[in-house]
Design an enzyme around this catalytic site. Structure first.
Site, PDB file in Angstrom:
ATOM      1  NE  ARG A  99      -3.376  -0.241   2.689  1.00  0.00           N
ATOM      2  CZ  ARG A  99      -3.984  -0.689   3.970  1.00  0.00           C
ATOM      3  NH1 ARG A  99      -3.797  -0.048   5.049  1.00  0.00           N
ATOM      4  NH2 ARG A  99      -4.589  -1.839   3.923  1.00  0.00           N
ATOM      5  CG  HIS A 143      -1.021  -3.139   4.089  1.00  0.00           C
ATOM      6  ND1 HIS A 143      -1.338  -4.452   3.176  1.00  0.00           N
ATOM      7  CD2 HIS A 143      -1.882  -3.090   5.066  1.00  0.00           C
ATOM      8  CE1 HIS A 143      -2.372  -5.050   4.039  1.00  0.00           C
ATOM      9  NE2 HIS A 143      -2.636  -4.204   4.982  1.00  0.00           N
ATOM     10  CD  GLU A 178      -6.720  -4.619  10.719  1.00  0.00           C
ATOM     11  OE1 GLU A 178      -7.001  -3.405  10.703  1.00  0.00           O
ATOM     12  OE2 GLU A 178      -6.125  -4.955   9.672  1.00  0.00           O
TER      13      GLU A 178
END
Length: 268
Positions: free
Chosen positions: A105, A150, A239
């Site tokens: 990301r 990320h 998560e």
């Protein structure tokens, strides 16, 4: 197994054909930062792993495409890609395939998240992704941060899909939204196993080992967790979909090259 692999590779190849990079590049692309040689496109290492790159679409918690995602492409470090390939081989033998939602990301994407979180008037996707969380709490509760693992290239968001892979429909902007923590039949349709919540659900039910998640949903989370841990990944407890390969290739570096094949070095 060979038939399954051929089917998955054929599907991935069809997607790749649609998203191929043009032969010419723009002036902007020529001046964009490039990825270090340790980064690869996951599809080049394992084309059987399914890819549903959510931040290239409008079906995410912001309701818009995220900065830096030029192509629906999973980019990771080579070590991470190799580990995912090992895990995928194990899951395929059990009748499942990995599916990634997000991989590397860019920092500019993280900055986009931060800008969105500060805009308290933009609540268009609240009913699906954070129905029980006040948007003023997103930073304090840890759902949004100024930096993301990320961006270092060894972290992926992913799930499991039962074989044979069933199709799923696209998101239509403006359609009625359903809470991400509701029963699977009521949530946005996803061909993955029922993990108890949808991907990117800002809710404590997304905690991997939340005691309220039981039965088949808990078993599915543990199936994913155990398989990835054996391949060298570590889960983020908050998560169920978030895993980081250890040791990270770049443990202290946050990159900002765009998600596009042009940003990768030739042959990568």
């Amino acid at each position: 197994m060979r038939r399954v692999l051929r089917g998955l590779v054929a599907g991935a190849a069809a997607t790749l054909a649609v998203t191929a990079v043009p032969a010419t590049t723009t002036a902007q692309e020529r001046h964009e930062p490039k990825a270090p040689p340790q980064f690869v496109a996951l599809r080049d290492v394992d084309p059987t792993i399914l890819q549903e790159m959510r931040y290239r679409t409008r079906h995410n918690f912001t309701g818009e495409r995220i900065d830096g995602y030029r192509q629906p492409l999973c980019v990771v470090t080579r070590d991470t890609a190799a580990a995912l390939r090992r895990a995928q081989r194990t899951f395929l033998r059990q009748g499942y395939s990995l599916k990634v939602y997000d991989c590397y990301r860019p920092q500019r994407a993280v900055d986009h998240f931060v800008r969105w979180a500060k805009d308290l008037d933009d609540q268009r996707m609240k009913a699906e992704f954070y129905p029980r969380v006040d948007k003023t709490r997103l930073f304090d509760d840890g759902y949004i941060a100024a930096k993301s693992g990320h961006s270092r290239g060894s972290t992926v968001d992913l799930t499991l899909v039962r074989l044979p892979v069933l199709p799923t429909r696209p998101y239509h902007p403006g359609e009625p939204l359903k809470p991400c923590y509701g029963p699977q039949r009521d949530r946005f349709p996803d061909n993955s196993l029922d993990m108890g919540t949808g991907f990117d659900c800002f809710d404590t039910l997304s905690h991997t080992l939340d005691p309220r998640v039981v039965g088949a949903q808990r078993a599915n989370r543990l199936l994913l967790k155990n398989g990835l841990e054996k391949a060298g990944f570590r889960n983020l407890p908050e998560e169920w979909w978030h895993y980081t390969y250890q040791p990270e290739t770049f443990p202290d570096t946050y990159f900002d090259f765009p998600v596009t094949r042009h940003a990768l070095r030739p042959g990568r």
